[in-house]
Design a protein around this motif. Sequence first.
Motif, PDB file in Angstrom:
ATOM      1  N   GLU A  41      40.832 -27.091  16.340  1.00 40.47           N
ATOM      2  CA  GLU A  41      40.165 -28.254  16.930  1.00 40.47           C
ATOM      3  C   GLU A  41      39.547 -29.200  15.906  1.00 40.47           C
ATOM      4  OE1 GLU A  41      37.590 -27.516  20.216  1.00 40.47           O
ATOM      5  OE2 GLU A  41      36.331 -29.239  19.818  1.00 40.47           O
ATOM      6  N   GLU A  42      38.661 -28.639  15.082  1.00 45.61           N
ATOM      7  CA  GLU A  42      37.920 -29.481  14.146  1.00 45.61           C
ATOM      8  C   GLU A  42      38.870 -30.283  13.258  1.00 45.61           C
ATOM      9  OE1 GLU A  42      34.478 -28.591  10.935  1.00 45.61           O
ATOM     10  OE2 GLU A  42      34.816 -27.000  12.423  1.00 45.61           O
ATOM     11  N   ARG A  43      39.887 -29.578  12.768  1.00 44.55           N
ATOM     12  CA  ARG A  43      40.821 -30.215  11.863  1.00 44.55           C
ATOM     13  C   ARG A  43      41.641 -31.302  12.550  1.00 44.55           C
ATOM     14  NH1 ARG A  43      45.179 -26.792   8.589  1.00 44.55           N
ATOM     15  NH2 ARG A  43      43.936 -24.952   9.112  1.00 44.55           N
ATOM     16  N   LEU A  44      42.122 -30.999  13.752  1.00 48.32           N
ATOM     17  CA  LEU A  44      42.931 -31.974  14.468  1.00 48.32           C
ATOM     18  C   LEU A  44      42.127 -33.234  14.766  1.00 48.32           C
ATOM     19  CD1 LEU A  44      44.911 -29.765  17.022  1.00 48.32           C
ATOM     20  CD2 LEU A  44      45.876 -31.172  15.201  1.00 48.32           C
ATOM     21  N   VAL A  45      40.882 -33.050  15.196  1.00 49.18           N
ATOM     22  CA  VAL A  45      40.056 -34.202  15.532  1.00 49.18           C
ATOM     23  C   VAL A  45      39.868 -35.089  14.303  1.00 49.18           C
ATOM     24  CG1 VAL A  45      37.686 -34.868  16.072  1.00 49.18           C
ATOM     25  CG2 VAL A  45      38.853 -33.159  17.471  1.00 49.18           C
ATOM     26  N   ARG A  46      39.567 -34.445  13.177  1.00 47.94           N
ATOM     27  CA  ARG A  46      39.395 -35.207  11.942  1.00 47.94           C
ATOM     28  C   ARG A  46      40.653 -36.015  11.635  1.00 47.94           C
ATOM     29  NH1 ARG A  46      37.456 -30.877   8.944  1.00 47.94           N
ATOM     30  NH2 ARG A  46      39.525 -30.528   8.080  1.00 47.94           N
ATOM     31  N   GLU A  47      41.790 -35.393  11.793  1.00 45.55           N
ATOM     32  CA  GLU A  47      43.024 -36.057  11.386  1.00 45.55           C
ATOM     33  C   GLU A  47      43.462 -37.157  12.342  1.00 45.55           C
ATOM     34  OE1 GLU A  47      44.511 -32.046   9.036  1.00 45.55           O
ATOM     35  OE2 GLU A  47      45.569 -32.710  10.829  1.00 45.55           O
ATOM     36  N   ILE A  48      43.317 -36.941  13.649  1.00 44.60           N
ATOM     37  CA  ILE A  48      43.738 -38.035  14.536  1.00 44.60           C
ATOM     38  C   ILE A  48      42.798 -39.227  14.384  1.00 44.60           C
ATOM     39  CG2 ILE A  48      44.882 -36.532  16.241  1.00 44.60           C
ATOM     40  CD1 ILE A  48      42.460 -37.151  18.098  1.00 44.60           C
ATOM     41  N   LYS A  49      41.530 -38.964  14.095  1.00 45.02           N
ATOM     42  CA  LYS A  49      40.630 -40.102  13.838  1.00 45.02           C
ATOM     43  C   LYS A  49      41.094 -40.867  12.608  1.00 45.02           C
ATOM     44  CE  LYS A  49      36.149 -38.534  15.643  1.00 45.02           C
ATOM     45  NZ  LYS A  49      34.894 -37.892  15.184  1.00 45.02           N
ATOM     46  N   ARG A  50      41.442 -40.140  11.568  1.00 51.69           N
ATOM     47  CA  ARG A  50      41.899 -40.784  10.339  1.00 51.69           C
ATOM     48  C   ARG A  50      43.154 -41.626  10.600  1.00 51.69           C
ATOM     49  NH1 ARG A  50      43.876 -36.612   6.919  1.00 51.69           N
ATOM     50  NH2 ARG A  50      45.878 -37.562   7.486  1.00 51.69           N
ATOM     51  N   LEU A  51      43.991 -41.136  11.517  1.00 60.15           N
ATOM     52  CA  LEU A  51      45.234 -41.858  11.807  1.00 60.15           C
ATOM     53  C   LEU A  51      45.016 -43.028  12.758  1.00 60.15           C
ATOM     54  CD1 LEU A  51      47.616 -38.773  12.152  1.00 60.15           C
ATOM     55  CD2 LEU A  51      47.525 -40.399  10.256  1.00 60.15           C
ATOM     56  N   GLY A  52      43.787 -43.201  13.265  1.00 61.75           N
ATOM     57  CA  GLY A  52      43.509 -44.394  14.055  1.00 61.75           C
ATOM     58  C   GLY A  52      43.045 -44.179  15.485  1.00 61.75           C
ATOM     59  N   ALA A  53      42.889 -42.939  15.935  1.00 60.70           N
ATOM     60  CA  ALA A  53      42.406 -42.725  17.298  1.00 60.70           C
ATOM     61  C   ALA A  53      40.932 -43.096  17.398  1.00 60.70           C
ATOM     62  CB  ALA A  53      42.609 -41.269  17.703  1.00 60.70           C
ATOM     63  N   LYS A  54      40.570 -43.777  18.490  1.00 59.71           N
ATOM     64  CA  LYS A  54      39.179 -44.219  18.649  1.00 59.71           C
ATOM     65  C   LYS A  54      38.371 -43.269  19.523  1.00 59.71           C
ATOM     66  CE  LYS A  54      39.214 -48.123  16.372  1.00 59.71           C
ATOM     67  NZ  LYS A  54      40.352 -47.612  15.577  1.00 59.71           N
ATOM     68  N   GLY A  55      39.035 -42.293  20.109  1.00 61.83           N
ATOM     69  CA  GLY A  55      38.331 -41.357  20.977  1.00 61.83           C
ATOM     70  C   GLY A  55      39.291 -40.261  21.377  1.00 61.83           C
ATOM     71  N   TYR A  56      38.774 -39.231  22.030  1.00 63.94           N
ATOM     72  CA  TYR A  56      39.640 -38.133  22.455  1.00 63.94           C
ATOM     73  C   TYR A  56      38.906 -37.342  23.528  1.00 63.94           C
ATOM     74  CZ  TYR A  56      36.438 -35.364  19.745  1.00 63.94           C
ATOM     75  OH  TYR A  56      35.288 -34.788  19.285  1.00 63.94           O
ATOM     76  N   VAL A  98      50.430 -44.951  29.716  1.00 58.39           N
ATOM     77  CA  VAL A  98      49.467 -45.081  30.809  1.00 58.39           C
ATOM     78  C   VAL A  98      48.894 -46.497  30.802  1.00 58.39           C
ATOM     79  CG1 VAL A  98      48.799 -42.639  30.733  1.00 58.39           C
ATOM     80  CG2 VAL A  98      47.534 -44.308  29.380  1.00 58.39           C
ATOM     81  N   GLU A  99      48.283 -46.858  31.915  1.00 54.16           N
ATOM     82  CA  GLU A  99      47.671 -48.175  31.988  1.00 54.16           C
ATOM     83  C   GLU A  99      46.155 -48.057  32.005  1.00 54.16           C
ATOM     84  OE1 GLU A  99      50.229 -51.100  34.546  1.00 54.16           O
ATOM     85  OE2 GLU A  99      50.199 -49.098  35.415  1.00 54.16           O
ATOM     86  N   VAL A 100      45.505 -48.878  31.217  1.00 57.79           N
ATOM     87  CA  VAL A 100      44.048 -48.811  31.140  1.00 57.79           C
ATOM     88  C   VAL A 100      43.439 -50.191  31.364  1.00 57.79           C
ATOM     89  CG1 VAL A 100      44.105 -46.908  29.486  1.00 57.79           C
ATOM     90  CG2 VAL A 100      44.030 -49.263  28.673  1.00 57.79           C
ATOM     91  N   VAL A 101      42.176 -50.182  31.776  1.00 56.00           N
ATOM     92  CA  VAL A 101      41.391 -51.407  31.767  1.00 56.00           C
ATOM     93  C   VAL A 101      40.847 -51.538  30.336  1.00 56.00           C
ATOM     94  CG1 VAL A 101      39.560 -52.626  32.998  1.00 56.00           C
ATOM     95  CG2 VAL A 101      40.655 -50.638  34.040  1.00 56.00           C
ATOM     96  N   ARG A 102      40.533 -52.704  29.870  1.00 54.59           N
ATOM     97  CA  ARG A 102      39.920 -52.895  28.546  1.00 54.59           C
ATOM     98  C   ARG A 102      40.753 -52.235  27.438  1.00 54.59           C
ATOM     99  NH1 ARG A 102      34.105 -50.482  28.501  1.00 54.59           N
ATOM    100  NH2 ARG A 102      35.341 -48.640  29.005  1.00 54.59           N
ATOM    101  N   GLY A 103      41.962 -52.736  27.255  1.00 58.76           N
ATOM    102  CA  GLY A 103      42.872 -52.123  26.284  1.00 58.76           C
ATOM    103  C   GLY A 103      42.344 -52.140  24.854  1.00 58.76           C
ATOM    104  N   ASP A 104      41.488 -53.096  24.521  1.00 62.93           N
ATOM    105  CA  ASP A 104      41.001 -53.192  23.140  1.00 62.93           C
ATOM    106  C   ASP A 104      40.110 -52.020  22.756  1.00 62.93           C
ATOM    107  OD1 ASP A 104      39.477 -54.229  25.204  1.00 62.93           O
ATOM    108  OD2 ASP A 104      38.109 -55.166  23.778  1.00 62.93           O
ATOM    109  N   LYS A 105      39.571 -51.314  23.758  1.00 60.13           N
ATOM    110  CA  LYS A 105      38.753 -50.144  23.464  1.00 60.13           C
ATOM    111  C   LYS A 105      39.532 -49.092  22.677  1.00 60.13           C
ATOM    112  CE  LYS A 105      35.639 -47.079  26.044  1.00 60.13           C
ATOM    113  NZ  LYS A 105      35.594 -46.106  24.985  1.00 60.13           N
ATOM    114  N   TYR A 106      40.853 -49.107  22.816  1.00 57.27           N
ATOM    115  CA  TYR A 106      41.624 -47.998  22.263  1.00 57.27           C
ATOM    116  C   TYR A 106      42.390 -48.360  20.997  1.00 57.27           C
ATOM    117  CZ  TYR A 106      40.486 -46.479  26.911  1.00 57.27           C
ATOM    118  OH  TYR A 106      39.799 -46.163  28.048  1.00 57.27           O
ATOM    119  N   THR A 107      42.121 -49.551  20.465  1.00 63.61           N
ATOM    120  CA  THR A 107      42.852 -49.926  19.237  1.00 63.61           C
ATOM    121  C   THR A 107      41.920 -50.507  18.185  1.00 63.61           C
ATOM    122  OG1 THR A 107      43.612 -51.708  20.680  1.00 63.61           O
ATOM    123  CG2 THR A 107      45.265 -50.219  19.798  1.00 63.61           C
TER     124      THR A 107
END
Lengths: 100, 100, 100, 322, 322, 322
Positions: free
Chosen positions: C18-33, C91-100
């Motif tokens: 868990e800890e490692r994956l979270v660190r890495e997806i954040k580094r790759l650009g994920a804004k949340g999980y 998927v479709e989201v409201v407020r798409g800028d939240k995720y990029t």
Amino acid sequence: MALVARKLVTIIAEGFLEERLVREIKRLGAKGYTITEARGEGSRGVRASEWEGGNIRLETIVSPEVAEKILAHLAEIYFPNYAVIAYVETVEVVRGDKYT
Amino acid sequence: MALVARKLVTIIAEGFLEERLVREIKRLGAKGYTITEARGEGSRGVRASEWEGGNIRLETIVSPEVAEKILAHLAEIYFPNYAVIAYVETVEVVRGDKYT
Amino acid sequence: MALVARKLVTIIAEGFLEERLVREIKRLGAKGYTITEARGEGSRGVRASEWEGGNIRLETIVSPEVAEKILAHLAEIYFPNYAVIAYVETVEVVRGDKYT
Amino acid sequence: METLELLRANLLSPAVLAFALGMVATLVRSDLRIPEALYTSLSIYLLLAIGLKGGAALAATPWSELWKPALATLALGVSTPLLSYAVLRRLGRMDVVNAAALAAHYGSVSAVTFIAANTLMQSLRQSVEGYLPTLVAILEVPAIVIALLIARRNLKGGPMGEAIREILTGRSVLLLVGGSLIGFLSGPEGLKKVAAAFVDPFQGVLVLFLLELGMVAAKRLRDLRTTGAFLIGFGLGMPVVQGALGVWLGSLAGMSVGGATVLGAMAASASYIAAPAAVRIALPQANPSYYLTASLGITFPFNLTLGIPLYFAFSRFLHGGM
Amino acid sequence: METLELLRANLLSPAVLAFALGMVATLVRSDLRIPEALYTSLSIYLLLAIGLKGGAALAATPWSELWKPALATLALGVSTPLLSYAVLRRLGRMDVVNAAALAAHYGSVSAVTFIAANTLMQSLRQSVEGYLPTLVAILEVPAIVIALLIARRNLKGGPMGEAIREILTGRSVLLLVGGSLIGFLSGPEGLKKVAAAFVDPFQGVLVLFLLELGMVAAKRLRDLRTTGAFLIGFGLGMPVVQGALGVWLGSLAGMSVGGATVLGAMAASASYIAAPAAVRIALPQANPSYYLTASLGITFPFNLTLGIPLYFAFSRFLHGGM
Amino acid sequence: METLELLRANLLSPAVLAFALGMVATLVRSDLRIPEALYTSLSIYLLLAIGLKGGAALAATPWSELWKPALATLALGVSTPLLSYAVLRRLGRMDVVNAAALAAHYGSVSAVTFIAANTLMQSLRQSVEGYLPTLVAILEVPAIVIALLIARRNLKGGPMGEAIREILTGRSVLLLVGGSLIGFLSGPEGLKKVAAAFVDPFQGVLVLFLLELGMVAAKRLRDLRTTGAFLIGFGLGMPVVQGALGVWLGSLAGMSVGGATVLGAMAASASYIAAPAAVRIALPQANPSYYLTASLGITFPFNLTLGIPLYFAFSRFLHGGM
Ligand SMILES: Nc1ncnc2c1ncn2[C@@H]1O[C@H](COP(=O)(O)O)[C@@H](O)[C@H]1O
Ligand SMILES: Nc1ncnc2c1ncn2[C@@H]1O[C@H](COP(=O)(O)O)[C@@H](O)[C@H]1O
Ligand SMILES: Nc1ncnc2c1ncn2[C@@H]1O[C@H](COP(=O)(O)O)[C@@H](O)[C@H]1O
Ligand code: NA
Ligand code: NA
Ligand code: NA
């Protein structure tokens, strides 16, 4: 990154059905599955499982043919008497052969 | 196996909102829902729920109109002040009338 | 209600990653999980995590580019040696800028 | 016993050391995790156990002995949130919402601080009044309501009625009051039957709970940078002021050295179970980083380590001891 | 007491019978499930309780009494993984990675086997040295590090530094060492306060834990077919060799009959908490079926039922008894 | 002791009051939640503890003393489901499936009612036979099998064999029988080792469990509207009839006042662990609203509050007391 389309079947069912459902989807061709604990409400109102410890949410990534078979099986055996629902969607995976 | 398309709305929200969210999506037309316990991080950083016991992940299969209404409601009431996100996708179900 | 398309990447992995994956997806650009506890079976049979406390199911909503990067990273580092699978859907989201 | 010696005895108690161990676990990024179910179970146990013991003691307390301390507690419940609010607005120049949210926390009471104060008194062989858990129940609610009313007067917040219902039916009030009733109705005879589960292992269970609290508090400390120096000062200074007030009012009301100390610790403590839940509903705009970091990251550790011995020293002084 | 009688006493203890019940539950496919939160809570409790008791005893142990057994333990921690590795490579013709992974497990120590050995000594009224939990902490780490270094020398594995950090901050080391410090600092006086939670119910809690372990071990047994006969032999023979070594070194270091028995059981035991976690990170290519099945499915039940009485008999023999 | 006084003593016991508190928590919609892991852990603990104590007592019971009560219990296990089924079909005009499902529940036994009856006897200083937990194990299974056979004769249901396997390997039978074996084999000596965990805190743990049961029962009560007046009458009347039968057969079999009372309470109680699980598998068409609401929402609270004192009064009467 070559992605391949597969079917993701999600089954939500009373917890005590877990062992049986796993056995049956394997028999129908699923190569793996993932389960999370869930709870919920549907058309059936109160159920034994409310007392027995909730629902499970079972996901399995399979080929379209296996997905079809699983749904047909559920519709025949479980939908009439048990609190079970299921839905299918298309997802993309790496290494598509892992799931067939 | 006749499959029908429905909308699957997934809401991730602070745990203490559960009771309220369930009441409101039912009012907007949802016929059922499934909840799993979750945790996570988003743009809002630390939240009360971190201490209060995590997020919930609420799924409900509904008609496109109800999905629309639920999203609009969330965007108005919850997105500004609470740690809540939601997304929609299309899934296929057996017995489509169960969800409308 | 203006909805925007985003990619939902779901990763199922042994819990201790868990800890490692979270660190890495954040580094790759994920804004949340969002993470839920899970258990399951796949091609790899028995695993340490069975004893260590199950799998996690990690979801992150990201842009198509970030999704691509995450999958490529997983395929390189994790798929060979760890019990990890991943799939993507739109998927479709409201407020798409939240995720990029 | 010298004050320094007293401090040493408190700092080296299993409970405080477990809290420190929890902080260390978080700081070294250990994979130690307290299951949420265990944490919740422990808090249910602790609240119910306090209630049971208090209720059984209450059955033996004449009303004439109770009314003065009850009144003192009510005075604390009304005055401390107003005081906190004034300090935060005037000195801290904080906005209405966040000031009210913090006032709700500091006016209310932390059950674990209450237990820790009792534990210290017990190991110092200071007897305390049996009705104290009743005072916890009295102190818990009013401050939160007052703080929410202040915020309401100044702006439109969330649903107020729902927030108040939430406080009154919240698990901490329910278990405290419910446990007290069970203890009261079944009496010392009833308590004896369940003592092997709810009385004897109590301090040991507290050790486990504080291990978890230490882990959470250490996570909070990471937010200190963003919350600013004023909040740190508030989190350290406010308990001293409110603690002194509590000890003083308790002594006026005729409580013993130990009892006044515990009342002081209650007044000094900041709620982190009932208040966050209520504030999150009634004042969703308030920033949890402020109120959780201050109450859990600063004030709780302060009270646990230095505060309670300090209030005890002050109580001894007021009672004419050394 | 005759050795046979001794065996009977061990096999009919509640703890061993609960382990058997757990195995039966899995074999008859019962719907009995130990919630994961309970399992985790019990393991936190057991580790912390061992630490607390050991730390309080350590406070009363002079250094002069401790250093020899500590050295003996360190010697075990260095020699047993090398021994295991050599046996697995030479006799078992196993590849480097899996041999190193197994060596890490068999060099380290299983806390539950340690507890079971203590429990048997207690019911035989054999006193044991109070500092033994400290030896557990000493024995836990080195073997894992050595085994990972062996693997590293031979091939590029996962991140080594992270694996070592993981061992040192892992929950089993943290709770053992942390609990020992709490016990040491708060002393026998502190232990007394929490004894009703951490000392008295200890053996009963162990019963619940072994019920779960029995269920897990039985699941492991299903993998026996795939792991092969050599591993079964290794899982039965290695503990006897290492156990004898442990008893002998312990006796040399001047430990009592009971103490040397417990040290033997520690040496004979294979880790299944700290080692799997570290190996999974540093040697992800190693096959968990091998190391989990051997340590949990074969060696643990062997030690629990036959091994510990055997080490005791050997210890009595070395100490000149019958 | 007067019957009224007796009733008061029962209603004001911590256990019954905790049940009431749980109901209140649900009715005022409190945010109190008992984690599922805690609930499951408590039920494992209670079943294992009953078994352990019973098994250790059994080790001291001569067979000559046991066979008559065992026969009486078997007679209850066969007659009560037939009686329930007849009443439900004739008087209630209920369909075959739901009548059989209810008969399975009312013929079987509720472990918590059994414990509550023991607890009341203990606080009234009425000694009870040590082998009673064995009778619980005997009473649990037959009724469920008989009821399923009735349903099977009348219609094609779910997989019957699987349902019977499910009952026999179900966690309640497994823990009761397994615990009894552990207690029997390790004897009073073994029980003493684990008494601080499984005997002393037992009544306190029961308080926590009943808090949860109260919450669940109150949720059930909401379904009362849909289940109709007949089921309410059945849920109140059936336990009285079966309870009287149990007390009478127990007395005939030579049991003491206390023992016959407990057997009566067992006969009067309706299962809500083993039976629902089996019925859900073998008779999925049966409506859980009926059997859960009746057994958990009506009969259990009735037995807990009024029923057990009533059976005691009747037992005293039969034994020639007042
Ligand atoms: N519309 C829905 N959306 C999501 N989950 C549902 C829905 N309807 C039912 N469920 C889930 O499926 C379970 C069984 O539903 P039912 O058979 O309708 O009682 C419920 O407990 C829910 O967890
Ligand atoms: N990009 C994302 N992908 C998946 N889950 C997210 C994402 N962003 C936020 N979340 C979830 O939504 C919750 C609230 O997010 P936020 O309001 O951004 O703090 C978080 O605790 C996460 O569980
Ligand atoms: N076909 C599948 N569908 C859903 N989940 C899967 C599938 N295959 C594997 N998994 C999940 O991924 C984890 C690792 O799989 P594996 O690497 O194949 O052992 C398993 O424990 C399952 O939780
Ligand atoms: Na306060
Ligand atoms: Na070893
Ligand atoms: Na019955």
